[in-house]
Design an enzyme around this catalytic site. Structure first.
Site, PDB file in Angstrom:
ATOM      1  N   TRP A 108      -8.062  -4.141   9.283  1.00 25.18           N
ATOM      2  CA  TRP A 108      -8.952  -3.473   8.262  1.00 25.18           C
ATOM      3  C   TRP A 108      -8.846  -3.864   6.972  1.00 25.18           C
ATOM      4  CZ3 TRP A 108      -7.840   1.913   6.032  1.00 25.18           C
ATOM      5  CH2 TRP A 108      -6.436   2.102   5.752  1.00 25.18           C
ATOM      6  N   ASP A 109      -7.794  -4.558   6.663  1.00 20.00           N
ATOM      7  CA  ASP A 109      -7.701  -5.322   5.228  1.00 20.00           C
ATOM      8  C   ASP A 109      -8.764  -6.099   4.868  1.00 20.00           C
ATOM      9  OD1 ASP A 109      -5.068  -4.837   6.484  1.00 20.00           O
ATOM     10  OD2 ASP A 109      -4.009  -6.361   5.017  1.00 20.00           O
ATOM     11  N   GLU A 154       0.827   5.565   8.936  1.00 14.78           N
ATOM     12  CA  GLU A 154       1.283   5.056  10.424  1.00 14.78           C
ATOM     13  C   GLU A 154       2.530   5.632  10.579  1.00 14.78           C
ATOM     14  OE1 GLU A 154       0.395   1.370   9.144  1.00 14.78           O
ATOM     15  OE2 GLU A 154      -1.502   1.015  10.144  1.00 14.78           O
ATOM     16  N   LYS A 164       2.701   7.429   4.545  1.00 17.98           N
ATOM     17  CA  LYS A 164       2.985   6.043   4.291  1.00 17.98           C
ATOM     18  C   LYS A 164       2.263   5.581   3.160  1.00 17.98           C
ATOM     19  CE  LYS A 164       2.949   1.508   6.468  1.00 17.98           C
ATOM     20  NZ  LYS A 164       2.688   0.933   7.804  1.00 17.98           N
ATOM     21  N   GLN A 165       0.662   5.903   3.234  1.00 17.48           N
ATOM     22  CA  GLN A 165      -0.103   5.418   2.197  1.00 17.48           C
ATOM     23  C   GLN A 165      -1.258   6.133   1.944  1.00 17.48           C
ATOM     24  OE1 GLN A 165      -2.218   1.645   3.564  1.00 17.48           O
ATOM     25  NE2 GLN A 165      -1.249   2.061   5.637  1.00 17.48           N
TER      26      GLN A 165
END
Lengths: 984, 254
Positions: free
Chosen positions: A573-574, A712, A813-814
């Site tokens: 997805w980056d 994740e 995580k993010q």
């Protein structure tokens, strides 16, 4: 005088890429002189790729009539005439006007009044002066209208000056300066805002423009051609002061020309200013100099070193070399070549990668190594000192070696001809290395009399390369063409390309490459005034974003682009969410090519969905050659433990991410053909997947069970807020598009079902707190704020605290819920950004390099600018400072994309909304100004923000919304002041 | 003349593994074994028997054991000293005093062999490496190994909470990328295919556990000659608990 005998100053004894010079007195002795030598040299220089600009006060008839040059390129010939009011470009058909400043009727009348009044005042003092001409934007007053001084040659300038000063003295006037001051004073009295007063001793001129405007226009043109001022020679004959006034040519020394080398061939009776090389010798010397420059075209060009625009690496540092080589990667979207030195050294790892060409199967799928074009088969010794300079503006890598080998070289990967690599080197002792080096000893290179070719094959395609070089003595010119193929390569195509390039020649290839890069920057640059380190890091990011993505065909953009092999070149997805928005807003064809990569893999995504019992298309979390899932299913994490990998199975949001990328492209570009064709197909296929994947509970509410969100650390989960909101958006947008464009394959029933399911889908939003629950049950986890238990973030919290602890705690995580606010601000409940930012950010470890940039954007939107700048700086420095100790495997392209998004969506507050570009700028106190270029609906814009206003430079009219007010900006520069109180 | 490896044989059960270890290491470091027995009173039957069996001359000296070993090492200009780790369970010292004194007083590599060291060749070596690219231990080891006698080397890097990386985007890819870059920063590792193992935790615990789990034949650590409380926790831990020979490389050893 021959070039060899000419006593050049050492600063001038090098190759320049452009020569800007005064005409009368410098290139020719006077208006009647024979200019045939200059003409043929100028035509030859243009043919050799040198850009020439003639600067003169006179009009085009005079200069072109005398010069009569008709160059055929690739170097351009400009005439900057009429004392800064006109710019022409001369082609085979003669001069063509590029730009002209024209006085308004009021200005014209004011000029006339000012000139007449000046003559009258001088007359009253007893000095007879005369208005000799009414030229474009200026009036010329002759201070010595006597037959003897009717048309004095420049060589008699000192005598002329004495005669004029004597005349002024006789009238009781204190020199030329006094006359100029008088003229200036009168010009202001007559209503001129910025009169330009100049003098050539015989005349005083009152005008609206002067030679400084010429120089600015010329240097702007050169910058657009990728020519840094450092590569420019400026010539004149009057730099030194004359009668107390600065010499007329000194006006050419504008700040934009700062790094240029300046010479004078004039008499210069009062010397020259510091930094100007005084050659003397008049037009003869000038012609000799042109001849010398022509002879130097075989030299290795200089690579500009400009603050904020270059990466300089001195020596080879074992600890940093691989990350340096990655940062110095030159790429054209088709091939990428890291910046390892040309000569062999055990601490370096030269690598050439081709975008989208893979080898191996499943999780082992990896980028195929391409033949190398940049090798000199010789070792660097301990005595050799290597220096590498990458000019980001023109994507040219220079490398020098001093020691046992003496090398000067430049190389580039042609943006004008993607897949073509070019090297020029002077190497001593001479080198006989062939153009191609195979990646392994299994690969065979074939050779005929003029070139080499070879192919390397992988399971997912092949790379064909053909190279040719011209080597004589220490000089090497090398070109290598690459082609990527699925089936058997057609060498005839590749060798034909290399032959064409070889014939075109180094200078033409260099010129077209520079120009292409300059254009890309023109439409993409971000300027942060007030933070030089950040400015530089941002440019590094934009550079790699631009160079990693092809703009035709399909573009497979791996996690490290073309800068390294880490993450095996797999597409995450980056690419769609982090890299693509920058390209959608600055170079839409590249974003389109990225989408094409996904569109061509729709069949694989459909097949997978079907296999798994779903409708529509299910894209892989990690994708490579054929669009099948290549995510590993198990592997060692940093703790050394073997762990199962579930992202390939459960990280479903990739499906909606790709739909979002398609709409992002369409929103910026306005490409309705895409939207009604492949875009619609993509939206329908992804919506169908969601509609088949959503489960309704007994109360009729929709759920997505067993997914992994961007966080994740928690897997798998039910009803991830981001995934659900994205799926809902995906369903609605697909329904909108089908309603708008029509789609025979979508029945009324299916269409209605999408809307129903979208409405039914839960998103975890809690009305009482205004906070989204990241997934079902998140609020019941251990209430652990990672910000309170660690003394530094980012941190890989699952490794610090253990996977099990983190899985059972509110450690994120993010950006996950916040990703919804970042990507789909209209999908989030109004006003929910602040409470969710307050809640989630302290719970976020930022254990992904994608996190800081997104938070920078959100902090900026929330007005928390100190935190925004800190997060932006962190994101921008990940590779510049190799913060992860992994940049040697390639730069973090997605983090680089997040840097642009933080600036565009966060600080500038940009959002395309139908025909209007919405702005909501926030300027940190440490920045003086923020400026960025984007293209919205085909219109290139430059948007600038400072403390009290927004400026929009457009080439076509565009709608801008600022603070809720819609402005129509004309095709020019529009300034919109902020309401009282200035910027927020 | 070949370089020498000094094997210090006492009359205990440790003498046998000491000599065996010295004989296995000698070709790896391009050296010959010099066996020595130091005693405060003339004796040495075990040592003599071992040396005879190995066909090696045994030098016998009388005096303070540690001081005599050090003196002999100086006389021979040795490449390293192999001593036994006689552990006494009634003291807090992590190893016998002779071994500790020798190790602390010389600038050569010292190999400390536990009495129950397994009787097997040195085929797999664990090297604890420090932070990013600070690879002095591995480089020292690599620099002293005969090019054709390399054992399998496992470089063990331990992340402690303070040194954990910032990011692990996709942990498996990230670990591979991190390991590749780490090894690329080690010139010798790059060429000799050193394997990197990464662990997270308290370094002394992790090294002990990894040495067992990975079934290594020797553990290599660098140190600064300090064993006082608070110093060299990994060395102390391994001296006390290692089941296999421990090679201590002085950080100052070039």
């Amino acid at each position: 005088v021959s070039a060899n005998e000419f006593p050049f100053h050492p600063e001038m004894a090098r190759r320049f890429e452009a020569i800007v010079f005064d005409w009368d007195g410098t290139a020719v002795a006077d208006r009647s002189a024979d200019a045939s030598d200059a003409r043929s040299l100028i035509e030859d220089l243009c043919a050799a790729g040198v850009h020439i600009a003639v600067v003169s006060g006179t009009h085009v008839g005079n200069v072109d009539g005398q010069l009569r040059a008709r160059p055929a390129g690739p170097g351009r010939l400009y005439l900057a005439l009429n004392r800064g009011s006109e710019l022409y470009e001369v082609g085979a058909d003669g001069p063509a006007l590029v730009a002209r400043t024209e006085a308004t009727a009021e200005e014209d009348a004011a000029l006339t009044r000012a000139a007449e009044k000046t003559v009258t005042r001088l007359s009253a003092r007893g000095l007879e002066a005369r208005i000799v001409s009414q030229r474009l934007n200026r009036r010329k007053i002759d201070l010595i209208p006597e037959p003897e001084w009717d048309d004095p040659p420049k060589a008699r300038i000192d005598e002329l000056l004495i005669a004029v000063q004597q005349r002024l003295h006789d009238a009781g006037i204190d020199g030329l300066v006094a006359v100029s001051e008088l003229a200036c004073e009168i010009a202001y009295e007559e209503g001129l805002e910025a009169p330009k007063i100049t003098s050539d001793a015989k005349h005083v001129e009152i005008g609206l423009t002067d030679k400084a405007d010429s120089a600015r226009a010329v240097f702007a043109q050169l910058w657009h051609l990728g020519i840094d001022p450092e590569l420019v020679l400026i010539g004149g004959d009057e730099f030194g002061p004359l009668g107390g006034m600065p010499g007329s040519d000194a006006l050419m020394l504008v700040p934009e020309a700062d790094a240029a080398t300046v010479f004078s061939v004039g008499v210069e009776p009062n010397g020259v200013p510091d930094g100007v090389v005084q050659l003397r010798g008049g037009p003869d010397a000038f012609v000799t100099l042109l001849r010398d420059q022509l002879a130097r075209r075989a030299d290795v060009p200089q690579v500009a070193e400009r603050a904020g625009w270059s990466i300089v690496v001195d020596g080879i540092d074992l600890q940093m070399e691989r990350s340096h080589a990655a940062m110095l990667t030159i790429a054209d979207g088709v091939i990428g070549t890291n910046g390892a030195p040309l000569l062999d050294h055990p601490d370096t790892s030269p690598e050439v990668l081709a975008a989208g060409v893979y080898d191996g199967a499943g999780a082992e799928t990896d980028l195929l190594s391409a033949p190398q074009w940049n090798r000199v088969a010789r070792d660097l010794t301990e005595h050799d000192r290597v220096r590498r300079v990458l000019d980001l503006h023109s994507a040219i890598l220079g490398e020098t070696v001093v020691g046992d080998t003496r090398l000067s070289s430049v190389r580039f990967s042609s943006l004008a001809r993607p897949g073509l690599a070019v090297l020029r080197a002077h190497i001593d002792p001479p080198d006989a290395s062939p153009p191609l080096s195979p990646p392994s000893h299994h690969d065979r290179v074939q050779t005929d009399s003029s070139r080499q070719w070879m192919v390397t094959r992988g399971s997912g395609g092949a790379i064909a390369a053909a190279g040719a070089q011209h080597a004589r003595g220490s000089h090497v010119d090398r070109v290598v063409a690459y082609d990527r193929t699925i089936g058997e390569p057609r060498f005839a195509d590749t060798t034909a390309r290399v032959d064409r390039a070889h014939t075109r020649g180094f200078d033409a290839l260099l010129g077209e490459h520079r120009e292409k890069w300059a254009q890309r920057w023109e439409h993409a640059d971000v300027r942060i005034d007030g933070d030089d380190a950040l400015q530089h890091a941002v440019r590094c990011a934009l550079f790699h974003l631009m160079s990693s993505v092809a703009d035709s065909g399909e573009a497979a953009v791996g996690a490290r682009g073309l800068t390294g092999r880490a993450y095996r070149g797999h597409v995450f997805w980056d690419a769609d969410l982090f890299v693509l928005p920058f390209l959608a807003a600055t170079h839409a064809p590249a974003a389109r090519a990225m989408l094409e990569y996904r569109i061509r893999r729709l069949p694989a995504a459909r097949a997978r969905a079907k296999d798994e019992g779903f409708a529509g298309a299910r894209f892989p979390w990690e994708s490579a050659a054929d669009g099948r899932e290549v995510t590993p299913t198990a592997g060692r994490e940093l703790s050394g433990n073997l762990v199962p990998i579930r992202t390939g199975q459960n990280e479903l949001h990739i499906v909606g991410d790709i739909a979002w990328a398609a709409m992002c492209y369409a929103d910026w570009s306005g490409d309705d053909r895409f939207l009604s064709g492949p875009g619609l197909e993509l939206l329908v296929a992804t919506a169908r997947f969601w509609s088949s994947r959503i489960r309704l509970d007994t109360t009729g509410r929709g759920h997505l069970y067993g997914v992994i969100g961007p966080d994740e650390y928690h897997e798998p989960v039910d009803d991830n807020a981001y995934t659900n909101a994205l799926a809902r958006w995906n369903l609605r947008r697909a329904a909108d598009l089908v309603a708008w464009f029509g789609d025979q394959t979508v029945s009324t029933e299916e269409h209605r079902q999408w809307i129903t399911l979208a409405d039914a889908l839960v998103d975890g939003y809690r009305n009482d707190t205004g906070i989204y629950e990241e997934f079902a049950g998140f609020f019941t986890l251990e209430p652990l704020r990672i910000a309170d238990v660690v003394d530094r973030r980012p941190i890989i919290a699952d490794m610090l605290l253990g996977r099990d602890r983190v899985r059972g705690a509110q450690v994120v995580k993010q950006a996950d819920v916040l990703m919804l606010h970042h990507l789909l601000p209209d999908e989030a409940v109004p006003g929910s950004l602040l409470p969710n930012l307050d809640y989630y950010e302290p719970r976020t470890a930022h254990g992904s390099s994608l996190s800081p940039g997104i938070h920078a954007s959100l902090f900026a939107r929330a007005g928390r600018l100190d935190e925004a700048v800190a997060a932006l700086r962190l994101a921008a420095m990940i590779d510049v400072d190799d913060l992860t100790a992994t940049s040697g495997g390639g730069v973090h392209l997605a983090a680089m994309g997040s840097v642009w998004q933080a600036i565009a969506y966060g600080f500038m507050g940009l959002r395309p909304r139908r025909d209007t570009l919405v702005l909501d700028p926030k300027l940190p106190t440490t920045w003086n100004r923020l400026e960025m270029s984007v293209t919205f609906l085909g219109s290139p814009l430059r948007i600038g923000v400072d403390r009290d206003s927004v400026s929009v430079d457009a080439t076509t009219p565009v709608f801008i919304e600022l603070a809720g007010i819609r402005h129509q900006c004309a095709a020019s520069s529009t300034r919109i002041p902020f309401a009282q109180g200035g910027i927020r | 003349m070949s370089a020498r490896l000094l094997a210090a044989l006492d009359d205990s059960a440790a003498a046998k593994p000491v000599l065996a270890t010295a004989q296995r290491l000698a070709p790896m470091v391009d050296a010959v074994v010099v066996a020595i027995h130091v005693t405060e009173e003339p004796d040495g039957s075990t040592a003599h028997a071992l040396a005879d069996a190995a066909g090696i001359d045994l030098q016998v000296r009388v005096g303070d054991v540690a001081q005599s070993l050090i003196a002999a090492a100086h006389e021979h200009g040795v490449r390293g000293i192999v001593v036994g780790a006689r552990r006494a369970n009634w003291t807090s010292l992590p190893a016998g005093h002779v071994a500790l004194q020798v190790a602390q007083d010389v600038d050569w590599p010292v190999i400390i062999v536990p009495p129950d060291a397994p009787d097997r060749p040195v085929r797999r070596v664990l090297v604890a490496v420090e932070g990013d690219g600070d690879s002095a231990t591995l480089e020292m080891l690599a620099g002293s190994l005969h090019p054709e006698e390399w054992p399998e080397i496992i470089a063990l890097h331990v992340f402690e909470p303070d040194t954990l990386p910032m990011f692990a985007d996709q942990p498996v890819h990230e670990t591979a990328a991190w390991a590749r870059e780490f090894l690329h920063r080690l010139p010798h590792a790059r060429h000799k295919h050193v394997r990197l193992e990464v662990r997270i935790g308290r370094a002394s615990d992790v090294v002990r556990e990894a040495s067992r789990e990975l079934n290594v034949d020797m553990v290599v650590l660098s140190w600064n000659h300090h064993l006082e409380a608070g110093h060299a926790p990994i060395v102390r831990e391994m001296l006390a608990s290692s089941a296999v020979p421990l090679l201590l490389l002085p950080a100052t050893h070039a």
